[in-house]
Design a protein around this motif. Structure first.
Motif, mmCIF file in Angstrom:
data_model
loop_
_atom_site.group_PDB
_atom_site.id
_atom_site.type_symbol
_atom_site.label_atom_id
_atom_site.label_comp_id
_atom_site.label_asym_id
_atom_site.label_seq_id
_atom_site.Cartn_x
_atom_site.Cartn_y
_atom_site.Cartn_z
ATOM 1 N N HIS A 1 16.396 -64.891 -123.500
ATOM 2 C CA HIS A 1 15.126 -65.625 -123.602
ATOM 3 C C HIS A 1 15.423 -67.028 -124.120
ATOM 4 N N VAL B 1 13.809 -71.266 -124.539
ATOM 5 C CA VAL B 1 12.763 -72.267 -124.365
ATOM 6 C C VAL B 1 13.479 -73.578 -124.064
ATOM 7 N N GLU C 1 7.650 -78.203 -121.175
ATOM 8 C CA GLU C 1 8.420 -77.136 -121.812
ATOM 9 C C GLU C 1 8.289 -75.893 -120.974
ATOM 10 N N GLU D 1 9.307 -71.655 -120.852
ATOM 11 C CA GLU D 1 9.842 -70.467 -121.493
ATOM 12 C C GLU D 1 10.375 -69.589 -120.377
ATOM 13 N N THR E 1 12.816 -66.043 -119.186
ATOM 14 C CA THR E 1 13.510 -64.808 -119.542
ATOM 15 C C THR E 1 14.279 -64.321 -118.321
ATOM 16 N N ALA F 1 16.240 -67.416 -117.041
ATOM 17 C CA ALA F 1 16.927 -67.879 -118.255
ATOM 18 C C ALA F 1 18.429 -67.989 -118.000
#
Ligand code: NI
Length: 167
Positions: free
Chosen positions: A106, A108, A120, A122, A124, A128
């Motif tokens: 995970h 950011v 921004e 996020e 996973t 990621a």
């Protein structure tokens, strides 16, 4: 648009560290379009500018089946990372080699889009992993260098053999 030449490991130019992008003009837009065409043609799910011998902080990703969800990250910076995920990775610069790599599960990220607007994200799982893999390219690192010395040596031998065959 044009297909770009992808550098192949162990080309020394893959070890160059990419510089920040300040200009978001037509030249950059053209490069993004050409990189996307190159990535889709390969086919691949991610490509860093480093891999097409342009040493600027730009990466593109498209994880969609339909190849219609291009994500462009410029000057990406990882703000936080946690968890662990291990999965098989490949790379357009290391054709035919797939190896397990462990990365953060995970993250950011802060980046700019292709017009310079900051955002921004996020991420996973696969996204990621892909972002971390491509940011490594911008920092001059290729995923095979994260493997054990033994595995790494075996891969370098294999690449040397296949390059001889292609000459
Ligand atoms: Ni790669």
């Amino acid at each position: 648009m044009a297909l770009l030449n992808i550098l192949h490991y162990p080309d020394e130019r893959l070890h160059k560290i990419a510089s920040p992008i300040r200009e978001f003009g037509p030249e950059l837009q053209q490069l993004i379009a050409d990189m996307a065409e190159t990535m889709y043609a390969a086919p691949g799910i991610g490509l860093a500018a480093t891999q097409v011998d342009r040493h600027i902080r730009l990466l593109i990703i498209d994880l969609s089946e339909e190849k219609n969800a291009l994500q462009v990250l410029i000057n990406p910076e990882i703000l936080s990372m946690d968890g662990e995920i291990t999965g098989e990775e490949g790379c357009l610069s290391v054709p035919g080699i797939y190896e397990e790599v462990t990365r953060a599960e995970h993250i950011v990220v802060r980046a700019q889009d292709q017009h310079g607007t900051a955002f921004e994200l996020e991420a996973t799982g696969l996204l990621a992993v892909c972002i971390q893999h491509e940011i490594d390219h911008l920092n001059g690192r290729v995923f095979v260098e994260k493997l054990s010395r033994l595995k790494f040596n075996r891969i370098v031998q294999k690449l040397k053999k296949s390059q001889k065959k292609n000459m």
